[in-house]
Design a protein around this motif. Structure first.
Motif, PDB file in Angstrom:
ATOM      1  N   ALA A 274      10.006   5.030   4.519  1.00 43.20           N
ATOM      2  CA  ALA A 274      11.122   5.254   4.167  1.00 43.20           C
ATOM      3  C   ALA A 274      12.227   5.931   5.023  1.00 43.20           C
ATOM      4  CB  ALA A 274      10.915   4.528   2.636  1.00 43.20           C
ATOM      5  N   SER A 275      11.628   7.330   4.843  1.00 42.59           N
ATOM      6  CA  SER A 275      12.342   7.891   4.586  1.00 42.59           C
ATOM      7  C   SER A 275      12.851   8.326   6.256  1.00 42.59           C
ATOM      8  CB  SER A 275      12.487   9.395   4.215  1.00 42.59           C
ATOM      9  OG  SER A 275      11.569   9.699   5.204  1.00 42.59           O
ATOM     10  N   LEU A 276      11.369   8.013   7.239  1.00 40.03           N
ATOM     11  CA  LEU A 276      12.031   8.033   8.918  1.00 40.03           C
ATOM     12  C   LEU A 276      12.729   6.736   9.157  1.00 40.03           C
ATOM     13  CD1 LEU A 276       7.819   9.169   9.357  1.00 40.03           C
ATOM     14  CD2 LEU A 276      10.265  10.999   9.697  1.00 40.03           C
ATOM     15  N   MET A 277      12.297   5.482   8.230  1.00 43.23           N
ATOM     16  CA  MET A 277      13.140   4.505   9.057  1.00 43.23           C
ATOM     17  C   MET A 277      14.377   4.668   8.682  1.00 43.23           C
ATOM     18  SD  MET A 277       9.502   2.024   7.997  1.00 43.23           S
ATOM     19  CE  MET A 277      11.080   0.136   7.916  1.00 43.23           C
ATOM     20  N   LYS A 278      15.139   4.871   7.428  1.00 42.30           N
ATOM     21  CA  LYS A 278      16.336   4.866   7.673  1.00 42.30           C
ATOM     22  C   LYS A 278      16.770   5.815   9.282  1.00 42.30           C
ATOM     23  CE  LYS A 278      18.545   6.954   4.300  1.00 42.30           C
ATOM     24  NZ  LYS A 278      19.319   5.872   3.555  1.00 42.30           N
ATOM     25  N   ASP A 279      16.605   6.346  10.223  1.00 45.07           N
ATOM     26  CA  ASP A 279      16.852   6.178  10.906  1.00 45.07           C
ATOM     27  C   ASP A 279      15.630   5.837  12.152  1.00 45.07           C
ATOM     28  OD1 ASP A 279      17.869   6.804  13.888  1.00 45.07           O
ATOM     29  OD2 ASP A 279      19.661   8.870  12.881  1.00 45.07           O
ATOM     30  N   VAL A 280      15.350   4.965  12.251  1.00 49.72           N
ATOM     31  CA  VAL A 280      14.147   3.970  13.587  1.00 49.72           C
ATOM     32  C   VAL A 280      14.122   4.907  15.120  1.00 49.72           C
ATOM     33  CG1 VAL A 280      13.015   2.809  14.675  1.00 49.72           C
ATOM     34  CG2 VAL A 280      13.869   2.583  12.247  1.00 49.72           C
ATOM     35  N   ASP A 281      15.629   5.904  15.136  1.00 48.06           N
ATOM     36  CA  ASP A 281      15.458   6.010  16.613  1.00 48.06           C
ATOM     37  C   ASP A 281      15.163   7.517  16.929  1.00 48.06           C
ATOM     38  OD1 ASP A 281      16.210   4.030  18.067  1.00 48.06           O
ATOM     39  OD2 ASP A 281      18.193   3.374  17.598  1.00 48.06           O
TER      40      ASP A 281
ATOM     41  N   LEU B 278     -16.121  -9.120   1.952  1.00 48.16           N
ATOM     42  CA  LEU B 278     -16.931  -7.988   1.928  1.00 48.16           C
ATOM     43  C   LEU B 278     -17.380  -7.478   0.404  1.00 48.16           C
ATOM     44  CD1 LEU B 278     -16.474  -6.459   5.068  1.00 48.16           C
ATOM     45  CD2 LEU B 278     -17.548  -8.417   4.645  1.00 48.16           C
ATOM     46  N   GLU B 279     -16.813  -8.000  -0.507  1.00 48.21           N
ATOM     47  CA  GLU B 279     -16.545  -7.410  -1.593  1.00 48.21           C
ATOM     48  C   GLU B 279     -16.770  -5.799  -1.728  1.00 48.21           C
ATOM     49  OE1 GLU B 279     -20.843  -8.481  -3.498  1.00 48.21           O
ATOM     50  OE2 GLU B 279     -20.154 -11.016  -3.116  1.00 48.21           O
ATOM     51  N   LEU B 280     -15.117  -6.150  -0.704  1.00 52.20           N
ATOM     52  CA  LEU B 280     -14.935  -4.465  -1.186  1.00 52.20           C
ATOM     53  C   LEU B 280     -13.768  -4.352  -2.189  1.00 52.20           C
ATOM     54  CD1 LEU B 280     -15.470  -3.074   3.039  1.00 52.20           C
ATOM     55  CD2 LEU B 280     -16.641  -2.905   0.798  1.00 52.20           C
ATOM     56  N   ASP B 281     -13.852  -2.966  -2.412  1.00 51.37           N
ATOM     57  CA  ASP B 281     -12.493  -3.189  -3.142  1.00 51.37           C
ATOM     58  C   ASP B 281     -10.954  -2.731  -2.319  1.00 51.37           C
ATOM     59  OD1 ASP B 281     -10.192  -2.762  -5.347  1.00 51.37           O
ATOM     60  OD2 ASP B 281     -12.039  -2.433  -7.269  1.00 51.37           O
ATOM     61  N   ALA B 282      -9.965  -3.292  -2.159  1.00 50.84           N
ATOM     62  CA  ALA B 282      -8.733  -3.203  -1.695  1.00 50.84           C
ATOM     63  C   ALA B 282      -7.820  -1.615  -2.156  1.00 50.84           C
ATOM     64  CB  ALA B 282      -7.757  -3.888  -2.068  1.00 50.84           C
ATOM     65  N   LYS B 283      -8.393  -0.722  -3.705  1.00 51.88           N
ATOM     66  CA  LYS B 283      -8.583   0.070  -4.109  1.00 51.88           C
ATOM     67  C   LYS B 283      -8.899   1.033  -3.091  1.00 51.88           C
ATOM     68  CE  LYS B 283     -12.012   0.411  -7.570  1.00 51.88           C
ATOM     69  NZ  LYS B 283     -12.361   0.648  -8.753  1.00 51.88           N
ATOM     70  N   ASP B 284      -9.465   1.343  -2.224  1.00 51.78           N
ATOM     71  CA  ASP B 284      -9.984   1.894  -2.336  1.00 51.78           C
ATOM     72  C   ASP B 284      -9.103   2.472  -1.078  1.00 51.78           C
ATOM     73  OD1 ASP B 284     -12.449   2.045  -3.272  1.00 51.78           O
ATOM     74  OD2 ASP B 284     -13.417   0.864  -2.094  1.00 51.78           O
ATOM     75  N   LEU B 285      -7.839   1.792  -0.349  1.00 48.39           N
ATOM     76  CA  LEU B 285      -7.031   2.149   1.131  1.00 48.39           C
ATOM     77  C   LEU B 285      -6.031   2.729  -0.244  1.00 48.39           C
ATOM     78  CD1 LEU B 285      -7.330  -0.457   3.014  1.00 48.39           C
ATOM     79  CD2 LEU B 285      -7.682   1.690   3.647  1.00 48.39           C
ATOM     80  N   ARG B 286      -5.713   2.240  -1.424  1.00 49.56           N
ATOM     81  CA  ARG B 286      -4.826   2.639  -2.358  1.00 49.56           C
ATOM     82  C   ARG B 286      -4.519   4.133  -2.268  1.00 49.56           C
ATOM     83  NH1 ARG B 286      -5.949  -1.554  -6.527  1.00 49.56           N
ATOM     84  NH2 ARG B 286      -5.811  -3.102  -5.291  1.00 49.56           N
TER      85      ARG B 286
ATOM     86  N   PHE C 294      -1.532   1.319   6.539  1.00 47.13           N
ATOM     87  CA  PHE C 294      -1.030   0.593   6.737  1.00 47.13           C
ATOM     88  C   PHE C 294      -1.244  -0.332   7.514  1.00 47.13           C
ATOM     89  CE2 PHE C 294       1.642   4.425   5.886  1.00 47.13           C
ATOM     90  CZ  PHE C 294       2.419   3.992   4.386  1.00 47.13           C
ATOM     91  N   ARG C 295      -2.091  -0.435   8.956  1.00 43.68           N
ATOM     92  CA  ARG C 295      -2.124  -1.373   9.276  1.00 43.68           C
ATOM     93  C   ARG C 295      -3.784  -2.611   9.120  1.00 43.68           C
ATOM     94  NH1 ARG C 295      -2.040   0.450  14.723  1.00 43.68           N
ATOM     95  NH2 ARG C 295      -2.480  -1.526  15.257  1.00 43.68           N
ATOM     96  N   CYS C 296      -4.026  -2.426   7.806  1.00 50.33           N
ATOM     97  CA  CYS C 296      -5.483  -3.064   8.207  1.00 50.33           C
ATOM     98  C   CYS C 296      -5.290  -4.295   7.342  1.00 50.33           C
ATOM     99  CB  CYS C 296      -6.138  -2.318   6.756  1.00 50.33           C
ATOM    100  SG  CYS C 296      -7.698  -3.657   6.106  1.00 50.33           S
ATOM    101  N   VAL C 297      -4.686  -5.201   7.479  1.00 53.03           N
ATOM    102  CA  VAL C 297      -4.106  -6.797   6.523  1.00 53.03           C
ATOM    103  C   VAL C 297      -4.877  -7.347   6.353  1.00 53.03           C
ATOM    104  CG1 VAL C 297      -2.157  -6.009   8.571  1.00 53.03           C
ATOM    105  CG2 VAL C 297      -3.342  -7.197   9.080  1.00 53.03           C
TER     106      VAL C 297
ATOM    107  N   LEU D   1       2.446   5.943  -3.110  1.00 59.07           N
ATOM    108  CA  LEU D   1       4.272   5.757  -3.168  1.00 59.07           C
ATOM    109  C   LEU D   1       4.861   7.263  -2.307  1.00 59.07           C
ATOM    110  CD1 LEU D   1       3.768   4.775  -7.001  1.00 59.07           C
ATOM    111  CD2 LEU D   1       4.015   3.380  -5.165  1.00 59.07           C
ATOM    112  N   LYS D   2       4.586   8.043  -2.617  1.00 55.01           N
ATOM    113  CA  LYS D   2       4.493   9.695  -1.641  1.00 55.01           C
ATOM    114  C   LYS D   2       4.550   9.349   0.118  1.00 55.01           C
ATOM    115  CE  LYS D   2       4.149  13.204  -4.779  1.00 55.01           C
ATOM    116  NZ  LYS D   2       3.975  14.269  -5.395  1.00 55.01           N
ATOM    117  N   GLU D   3       3.721   8.294   0.149  1.00 49.84           N
ATOM    118  CA  GLU D   3       3.147   7.745   2.059  1.00 49.84           C
ATOM    119  C   GLU D   3       4.467   7.011   2.043  1.00 49.84           C
ATOM    120  OE1 GLU D   3      -0.653   7.306   3.579  1.00 49.84           O
ATOM    121  OE2 GLU D   3      -0.955   7.812   1.669  1.00 49.84           O
TER     122      GLU D   3
END
Length: 312
Positions: free
Chosen positions: A267-274, A304-312, A290-293, A260-262
């Protein structure tokens, strides 16, 4: 504006690349307003068409559409080239951008993300820096705020980004749909941070599509906006795996405080993209989470019977 940023937003990704249609796109008018009108008239929004079938849009000519052919093409026309190819096919191999057909059966049934991608592809082909943005539009309905995509193009004369809604037909609001102020749109980053700070009014009125998914709505929009900044205009179901709940269901799982902090930091950075572009680019290049979609049809963690929680 930093030339590096301008150059970045001149580039395309697999969704906005013009492919064999670059010359066709270049042959279109240079005027932003005319281009927006040309692109906008190539489609019928799926909800608009559906309402017309239910006779809820009394003034909607879409009732002339052959209902046997109804299918939202969001599922298959993911790229600008695919949309253009289909437009040419249904218009009997004629250029649909020159002579725009009034026949609803010669238009695409798509939603805002797709219209934005097509519009952005044409602008980029014409050498105009632009970027698709995901957020929320409070101006489409009186009683709800829906997730929405717009396009920002860089005006070299005024040296600023101009907001264009390439899909919505809004005539009753007090702003120009081809050049509207930032405050008319609710940016994904702002919505996420307000939600996290419990400062978002009427949170239940924020919808993802036609449904309120709770905090998921804001997480999805934030991550789609982030991906779009780096030429990866993912659609509504192609999302980072960690946003999926148990067995891939579309429900935000319980995220760790660190995650959540990530997202807060993103979000704080995206408030001013440039201003924060270099930091955002670093996250894009290094954050696997953020990239594994995934997608509706292929969730690698399930197969692959993996758990997405490993990325949380």
């Amino acid at each position: 504006m930093n030339n590096k940023i301008i150059t970045h937003f001149l580039k395309t990704g697999m969704y906005t690349d013009a492919g064999p249609y670059k010359d066709l796109y270049n042959s279109l008018p240079d005027d932003i307003y005319k281009l927006r009108e040309i692109v906008n008239k190539q489609h019928i929004h799926k909800m608009s068409l559906y309402r017309s079938f239910l006779n809820k849009n009394k003034n909607n000519n879409n009732l002339k559409y052959k209902w046997q052919n109804y299918r939202c093409l969001d599922d298959v026309l993911l790229t600008a080239t695919a949309m253009t190819s289909e437009l040419i096919r249904i218009n009997n191999n004629k250029n649909p951008f020159i002579k725009i057909s009034q026949d609803p059966n010669k238009k695409l049934i798509i939603t805002c993300r797709y219209v934005s991608v097509l519009y952005a592809s044409i602008l980029k082909a014409k050498g105009i820096p632009c970027r698709c943005r995901s957020g929320f539009a409070p101006y489409l309905y009186d009683d709800k705020i829906v997730d929405h995509w717009i396009v920002q193009y860089y005006d070299k004369n005024f040296k600023k980004w101009i907001n264009v809604d390439s899909q919505a037909n809004v005539k009753s609001k007090n702003f120009n749909i081809c050049n509207f102020p930032d405050e008319a749109f609710i940016w994904a980053a702002d919505a996420w941070l307000l939600m996290r700070q419990n400062k978002l009014k009427n949170k239940e009125n924020y919808l993802n599509g036609t449904k309120h998914w709770g905090d998921d709505t804001f997480a999805w929009s934030l991550l789609m906006d982030f991906h779009a900044l780096f030429h990866d205009e993912i659609n509504y179901v192609t999302l980072p795996v960690f946003l999926y709940g148990k067995n891939g269901e579309e429900k935000l799982p319980k995220l760790k405080q660190s995650t959540l902090k990530e997202l807060d930091h993103l979000a704080s950075l995206m408030k001013d993209v440039d201003k924060n572009f270099d930091q955002l680019k670093k996250i894009w290049e290094n954050n696997k989470k953020f990239r594994c979609v995934s997608s509706a049809l292929n969730n690698p963690f399930l197969h692959l019977e993996l758990d997405a929680k490993d990325l949380r």
